[in-house]
Design a protein around this motif. Structure first.
Motif, PDB file in Angstrom:
ATOM      1  N   PRO A 218       5.874  -8.271  -5.184  1.00  0.00           N
ATOM      2  CA  PRO A 218       5.380  -8.427  -6.558  1.00  0.00           C
ATOM      3  C   PRO A 218       3.956  -8.981  -6.618  1.00  0.00           C
ATOM      4  O   PRO A 218       3.146  -8.541  -7.436  1.00  0.00           O
ATOM      5  CB  PRO A 218       6.388  -9.396  -7.173  1.00  0.00           C
ATOM      6  CG  PRO A 218       7.651  -9.163  -6.412  1.00  0.00           C
ATOM      7  CD  PRO A 218       7.201  -8.889  -5.002  1.00  0.00           C
ATOM      8  N   ALA A 219       3.655  -9.942  -5.731  1.00  0.00           N
ATOM      9  CA  ALA A 219       2.315 -10.539  -5.739  1.00  0.00           C
ATOM     10  C   ALA A 219       1.253  -9.513  -5.343  1.00  0.00           C
ATOM     11  O   ALA A 219       0.190  -9.419  -5.969  1.00  0.00           O
ATOM     12  CB  ALA A 219       2.269 -11.733  -4.796  1.00  0.00           C
ATOM     13  N   ALA A 220       1.544  -8.735  -4.290  1.00  0.00           N
ATOM     14  CA  ALA A 220       0.585  -7.734  -3.835  1.00  0.00           C
ATOM     15  C   ALA A 220       0.398  -6.636  -4.887  1.00  0.00           C
ATOM     16  O   ALA A 220      -0.723  -6.170  -5.128  1.00  0.00           O
ATOM     17  CB  ALA A 220       1.055  -7.120  -2.520  1.00  0.00           C
ATOM     18  N   THR A 221       1.485  -6.229  -5.517  1.00  0.00           N
ATOM     19  CA  THR A 221       1.422  -5.195  -6.548  1.00  0.00           C
ATOM     20  C   THR A 221       0.590  -5.664  -7.745  1.00  0.00           C
ATOM     21  O   THR A 221      -0.261  -4.936  -8.258  1.00  0.00           O
ATOM     22  CB  THR A 221       2.839  -4.819  -7.020  1.00  0.00           C
ATOM     23  OG1 THR A 221       3.578  -4.284  -5.912  1.00  0.00           O
ATOM     24  CG2 THR A 221       2.789  -3.785  -8.130  1.00  0.00           C
ATOM     25  N   ALA A 222       0.818  -6.900  -8.185  1.00  0.00           N
ATOM     26  CA  ALA A 222       0.078  -7.454  -9.329  1.00  0.00           C
ATOM     27  C   ALA A 222      -1.400  -7.606  -8.996  1.00  0.00           C
ATOM     28  O   ALA A 222      -2.275  -7.320  -9.843  1.00  0.00           O
ATOM     29  CB  ALA A 222       0.671  -8.800  -9.728  1.00  0.00           C
ATOM     30  N   GLN A 223      -1.698  -8.059  -7.780  1.00  0.00           N
ATOM     31  CA  GLN A 223      -3.097  -8.246  -7.378  1.00  0.00           C
ATOM     32  C   GLN A 223      -3.831  -6.911  -7.331  1.00  0.00           C
ATOM     33  O   GLN A 223      -4.974  -6.799  -7.800  1.00  0.00           O
ATOM     34  CB  GLN A 223      -3.174  -8.924  -6.020  1.00  0.00           C
ATOM     35  CG  GLN A 223      -4.601  -9.185  -5.546  1.00  0.00           C
ATOM     36  CD  GLN A 223      -4.645  -9.869  -4.184  1.00  0.00           C
ATOM     37  OE1 GLN A 223      -3.674  -9.846  -3.433  1.00  0.00           O
ATOM     38  NE2 GLN A 223      -5.770 -10.489  -3.878  1.00  0.00           N
ATOM     39  N   ARG A 224      -3.164  -5.898  -6.770  1.00  0.00           N
ATOM     40  CA  ARG A 224      -3.807  -4.580  -6.676  1.00  0.00           C
ATOM     41  C   ARG A 224      -3.996  -3.971  -8.060  1.00  0.00           C
ATOM     42  O   ARG A 224      -5.027  -3.348  -8.347  1.00  0.00           O
ATOM     43  CB  ARG A 224      -2.956  -3.658  -5.800  1.00  0.00           C
ATOM     44  CG  ARG A 224      -3.616  -2.318  -5.514  1.00  0.00           C
ATOM     45  CD  ARG A 224      -4.929  -2.498  -4.795  1.00  0.00           C
ATOM     46  NE  ARG A 224      -5.696  -1.249  -4.767  1.00  0.00           N
ATOM     47  CZ  ARG A 224      -6.994  -1.192  -4.547  1.00  0.00           C
ATOM     48  NH1 ARG A 224      -7.694  -2.289  -4.343  1.00  0.00           N
ATOM     49  NH2 ARG A 224      -7.609  -0.029  -4.529  1.00  0.00           N
ATOM     50  N   ARG A 225      -3.024  -4.156  -8.935  1.00  0.00           N
ATOM     51  CA  ARG A 225      -3.119  -3.655 -10.313  1.00  0.00           C
ATOM     52  C   ARG A 225      -4.344  -4.248 -11.010  1.00  0.00           C
ATOM     53  O   ARG A 225      -5.129  -3.534 -11.639  1.00  0.00           O
ATOM     54  CB  ARG A 225      -1.854  -4.019 -11.079  1.00  0.00           C
ATOM     55  CG  ARG A 225      -1.798  -3.530 -12.523  1.00  0.00           C
ATOM     56  CD  ARG A 225      -0.518  -4.049 -13.183  1.00  0.00           C
ATOM     57  NE  ARG A 225      -0.254  -3.425 -14.466  1.00  0.00           N
ATOM     58  CZ  ARG A 225      -0.739  -3.838 -15.635  1.00  0.00           C
ATOM     59  NH1 ARG A 225      -1.565  -4.905 -15.673  1.00  0.00           N
ATOM     60  NH2 ARG A 225      -0.416  -3.211 -16.754  1.00  0.00           N
ATOM     61  N   GLU A 226      -4.516  -5.563 -10.893  1.00  0.00           N
ATOM     62  CA  GLU A 226      -5.641  -6.231 -11.537  1.00  0.00           C
ATOM     63  C   GLU A 226      -6.966  -5.778 -10.937  1.00  0.00           C
ATOM     64  O   GLU A 226      -7.965  -5.616 -11.646  1.00  0.00           O
ATOM     65  CB  GLU A 226      -5.496  -7.751 -11.418  1.00  0.00           C
ATOM     66  CG  GLU A 226      -6.542  -8.556 -12.179  1.00  0.00           C
ATOM     67  CD  GLU A 226      -6.527  -8.292 -13.683  1.00  0.00           C
ATOM     68  OE1 GLU A 226      -7.583  -8.501 -14.332  1.00  0.00           O
ATOM     69  OE2 GLU A 226      -5.471  -7.877 -14.218  1.00  0.00           O
ATOM     70  N   SER A 227      -6.990  -5.544  -9.624  1.00  0.00           N
ATOM     71  CA  SER A 227      -8.217  -5.089  -8.966  1.00  0.00           C
ATOM     72  C   SER A 227      -8.654  -3.724  -9.491  1.00  0.00           C
ATOM     73  O   SER A 227      -9.845  -3.488  -9.734  1.00  0.00           O
ATOM     74  CB  SER A 227      -8.008  -5.017  -7.449  1.00  0.00           C
ATOM     75  OG  SER A 227      -7.843  -6.303  -6.900  1.00  0.00           O
ATOM     76  N   ILE A 228      -7.682  -2.825  -9.662  1.00  0.00           N
ATOM     77  CA  ILE A 228      -8.003  -1.487 -10.156  1.00  0.00           C
ATOM     78  C   ILE A 228      -8.552  -1.552 -11.579  1.00  0.00           C
ATOM     79  O   ILE A 228      -9.553  -0.905 -11.906  1.00  0.00           O
ATOM     80  CB  ILE A 228      -6.752  -0.583 -10.089  1.00  0.00           C
ATOM     81  CG1 ILE A 228      -6.377  -0.315  -8.620  1.00  0.00           C
ATOM     82  CG2 ILE A 228      -6.986   0.732 -10.828  1.00  0.00           C
ATOM     83  CD1 ILE A 228      -5.055   0.404  -8.440  1.00  0.00           C
ATOM     84  N   ILE A 229      -7.909  -2.351 -12.413  1.00  0.00           N
ATOM     85  CA  ILE A 229      -8.381  -2.500 -13.797  1.00  0.00           C
ATOM     86  C   ILE A 229      -9.804  -3.050 -13.819  1.00  0.00           C
ATOM     87  O   ILE A 229     -10.678  -2.540 -14.531  1.00  0.00           O
ATOM     88  CB  ILE A 229      -7.431  -3.423 -14.596  1.00  0.00           C
ATOM     89  CG1 ILE A 229      -6.068  -2.756 -14.769  1.00  0.00           C
ATOM     90  CG2 ILE A 229      -8.034  -3.757 -15.960  1.00  0.00           C
ATOM     91  CD1 ILE A 229      -5.016  -3.656 -15.378  1.00  0.00           C
ATOM     92  N   GLU A 230     -10.051  -4.093 -13.028  1.00  0.00           N
ATOM     93  CA  GLU A 230     -11.376  -4.708 -13.013  1.00  0.00           C
ATOM     94  C   GLU A 230     -12.445  -3.754 -12.499  1.00  0.00           C
ATOM     95  O   GLU A 230     -13.574  -3.727 -13.002  1.00  0.00           O
ATOM     96  CB  GLU A 230     -11.353  -5.980 -12.162  1.00  0.00           C
ATOM     97  CG  GLU A 230     -10.683  -7.158 -12.831  1.00  0.00           C
ATOM     98  CD  GLU A 230     -11.400  -7.572 -14.113  1.00  0.00           C
ATOM     99  OE1 GLU A 230     -12.651  -7.631 -14.126  1.00  0.00           O
ATOM    100  OE2 GLU A 230     -10.701  -7.824 -15.111  1.00  0.00           O
TER     101      GLU A 230
END
Length: 238
Positions: A218-230
């Motif tokens: 979950p942590a890796a998925t959330a971090q990658r999601r935020e990176s793509i948005i940014e």
């Protein structure tokens, strides 16, 4: 008997006519016809099972016999509904695009400020592709066919017009508000969003194995999601 890949039926009016005829045939008495009480549900069930089969095995590897065995119909009726194996494959592609575009239309991006609308769209795309790996595999398989079957479907072309309109609207509102720079093509922007989100799911296993990273937590998925948005938001900022 070896299963043969038949000539694909032309998408559009011909398929709609055949499916209407199939609904009528499904409730018409006949000794050699498979009858069902709900043709629409039967076709939906066929499409659901066929989606998994084509995503897992591709067009060449999937078997109509197996799809029929996993549904409440027969091989003969599948061909009656969809015309051929390739006709069923095109119908599966159409339904896959119809589903994602329908959900996108429910995001109500027009009610959000431009940057928030963009963040919402990108976040949705990440989440949807992560939750629907069969969609990724279908697109990958169709790229192996060099888009041969998607190019034959006027339905898929039409289904993808609204998303470009939505991206263009968000982008132009952002430019007008001074939030986005004014030199980006909306189709190119859509492609950039798709590229990041698609790679995130399509290459997670190989990327994780090569670089010894667990990308499924979950942590890796959330971090990658935020990176793509940014990345997308900062790409558009003046």
């Amino acid at each position: 008997m070896n299963e043969m890949v038949q000539k694909p039926s032309k998408p559009g009016d011909e398929r709609a006519t055949r499916q209407r005829a199939a609904r009528e045939a499904a409730t018409t008495p006949g000794a050699d016809r498979v009858r069902v009480n709900d043709p629409d549900r039967t076709m939906a069930n066929i499409l659901q099972v066929a989606t998994a089969e084509f995503a897992d095995k591709g067009l060449a590897g999937a078997r109509i016999d197996e799809i029929a065995a996993l549904t409440s119909t027969s091989k003969r009726m599948i061909y009656y509904y969809f015309g051929s194996k390739e006709g069923l494959y095109v119908a599966v592609l159409e339904e896959a695009y119809r589903r994602i575009r329908r959900i996108e239309s429910e995001l109500h991006l027009e009610d959000l400020a431009p940057e928030q609308a963009l963040r919402t769209l990108v976040g949705f795309t990440v989440d949807y592709q992560l939750a629907n790996p069969d969609f990724i595999r279908l697109v990958m398989n169709e790229n192996m066919h060099r888009g041969e079957f998607i190019s034959k479907s006027a339905t898929i072309q039409e289904l993808n017009i609204p998303v470009i309109h939505a991206v263009r609207d968000v982008y132009q509102r952002g430019v007008a508000a001074g939030a986005f720079r004014p030199d980006v093509d909306p189709v190119d922007l859509h492609m950039s969003i798709s590229a990041l989100c698609f790679f995130n799911e399509a290459n997670r296993h190989t990327f994780g194995a090569i670089f010894k990273r667990s990308l499924d937590t979950p942590a890796a998925t959330a971090q990658r999601r935020e990176s793509i948005i940014e990345m997308i938001v900062r790409f558009l900022r003046p």
